[in-house]
Design an enzyme around this catalytic site. Structure first.
Site, PDB file in Angstrom:
ATOM      1  CB  CYS A 101      14.404  29.424 -60.803  1.00  0.00           C
ATOM      2  SG  CYS A 101      13.557  28.993 -62.048  1.00  0.00           S
TER       3      CYS A 101
ATOM      4  CD  GLU B 288      12.768  18.554 -60.111  1.00  0.00           C
ATOM      5  OE1 GLU B 288      13.911  19.083 -60.400  1.00  0.00           O
ATOM      6  OE2 GLU B 288      12.501  18.472 -59.142  1.00  0.00           O
TER       7      GLU B 288
HETATM    8  N1  DGL Z   1      16.257  25.782 -62.298  1.00  0.00           N
HETATM    9  C1  DGL Z   1      15.312  26.687 -63.457  1.00  0.00           C
HETATM   10  C2  DGL Z   1      16.053  27.439 -64.016  1.00  0.00           C
HETATM   11  O1  DGL Z   1      17.083  28.010 -63.599  1.00  0.00           O
HETATM   12  C3  DGL Z   1      14.353  25.748 -64.310  1.00  0.00           C
HETATM   13  C4  DGL Z   1      14.318  24.565 -64.594  1.00  0.00           C
HETATM   14  C5  DGL Z   1      12.776  24.415 -65.294  1.00  0.00           C
HETATM   15  O2  DGL Z   1      11.683  24.104 -64.336  1.00  0.00           O
HETATM   16  O3  DGL Z   1      12.486  24.331 -66.309  1.00  0.00           O
HETATM   17  O4  DGL Z   1      15.968  28.278 -65.069  1.00  0.00           O
END
Ligand code: DGL
Length: 267
Positions: free
Chosen positions: A76, A156
């Site tokens: 993430c 999501e």
């Molecule tokens: N998948 C996440 C990232 O790479 C974040 C998505 C989120 O929860 O805003 O930043």
């Protein structure tokens, strides 16, 4: 705690984004045992404060550490750009820590470009982490970045592509005349096709999954922690912090098949 090549790799994200990193791990290292954590209760991280991101990601890292993982993969960008230093400080002497930013920003692929575009969540953009890190290695590069806050939540929740496409077009219209694009949010990796179509395949999409997982493989091998024993009888485990969202379950099964464990944990 004793770790060995047979210990699992722990991967985490706010939701489904990191699943594509987990899938790439299975492609490049099929014998590895995986434990995934999606903090679905607190998604989107991109809109949370730095303090919130630090507090929650520390909890998840501890949870995976307790599961006796040999490595943690922060899949993430919002977490890696806001909490990496602290996670590393707490765990680096105990287990290997990987993230989706560092292997990418130092990759020599940037030598082939003059101007790149970055799209990411507000939390990642506000940290300025990408600009700082890329400029450290590649002074010549012109980097333009924009926050695209609507994208991660709609990915999501499994919104239909025909509804997502106008949103993508609207964001990307601010990022014209670039040579390459960095999808600096793991959720956006689900939109590769649509983004390539927007640019009529004339803009190079940097292959984050491959770069990140190659680094993981190299380091595990260097530390003699790569698993060479087939672990086909051990199914990957996917935890969520809310009751398992239908779309999360669907994505897990599309990517990993039906022989998986889906569990929720409220901590
Ligand atoms: N998948 C996440 C990232 O790479 C974040 C998505 C989120 O929860 O805003 O930043």
């Amino acid at each position: 705690m004793k770790i060995s090549p047979l210990s699992p790799i722990g991967i985490f994200d706010s939701g489904i984004g990191g699943l594509l990193i987990a899938k790439e791990i299975k492609i490049q290292m099929p014998n590895e045992d995986l434990i995934y954590f999606g903090d679905t209760k607190n998604m989107p991280y991109g809109e949370k404060s730095k303090e919130f991101i630090i507090k929650n990601s520390m909890k998840i890292a501890s949870f995976l550490y307790e599961k006796k993982c040999k490595a943690l993969v922060i899949a993430c960008n919002s977490i890696a750009s806001n909490a990496l230093d602290l996670i590393q400080k707490k765990f680096h002497k105990k287990i290997l820590i990987f993230n989706v930013i560092d292997p990418v920003v130092k990759n020599s692929i940037f030598l082939s470009f003059n101007k790149i575009g970055i799209i990411a969540t507000p939390a990642t953009i506000h940290s300025n982490c990408y600009i700082k890190k890329i400029k450290k290695y590649y002074h010549h590069l012109d980097v333009v970045q924009i926050a695209t806050p609507l994208l991660a939540p709609i990915i999501e929740n499994g919104l239909e592509m025909k509804k997502i496409n106008p949103i993508i077009k609207n964001y990307l219209s601010h990022l014209k005349s670039i040579d390459a694009m960095l999808l600096a949010c793991t959720h956006y990796l689900f939109l590769k096709q649509e983004i390539e179509n927007f640019y009529h395949r004339k803009v190079h999409l940097i292959d984050i999954q491959k770069i990140v997982v190659q680094e993981i493989k190299e380091k595990l091998s260097e530390k003699k922690l790569l698993c060479f024993h087939p672990t086909w009888n051990r199914c990957p485990i996917f935890y969520t912090s809310s009751s398992i969202p239908i779309f999360f379950e669907k994505k897990v099964q599309i990517l990993f098949g039906k022989k998986v464990f889906l569990k929720n944990t409220y901590f």
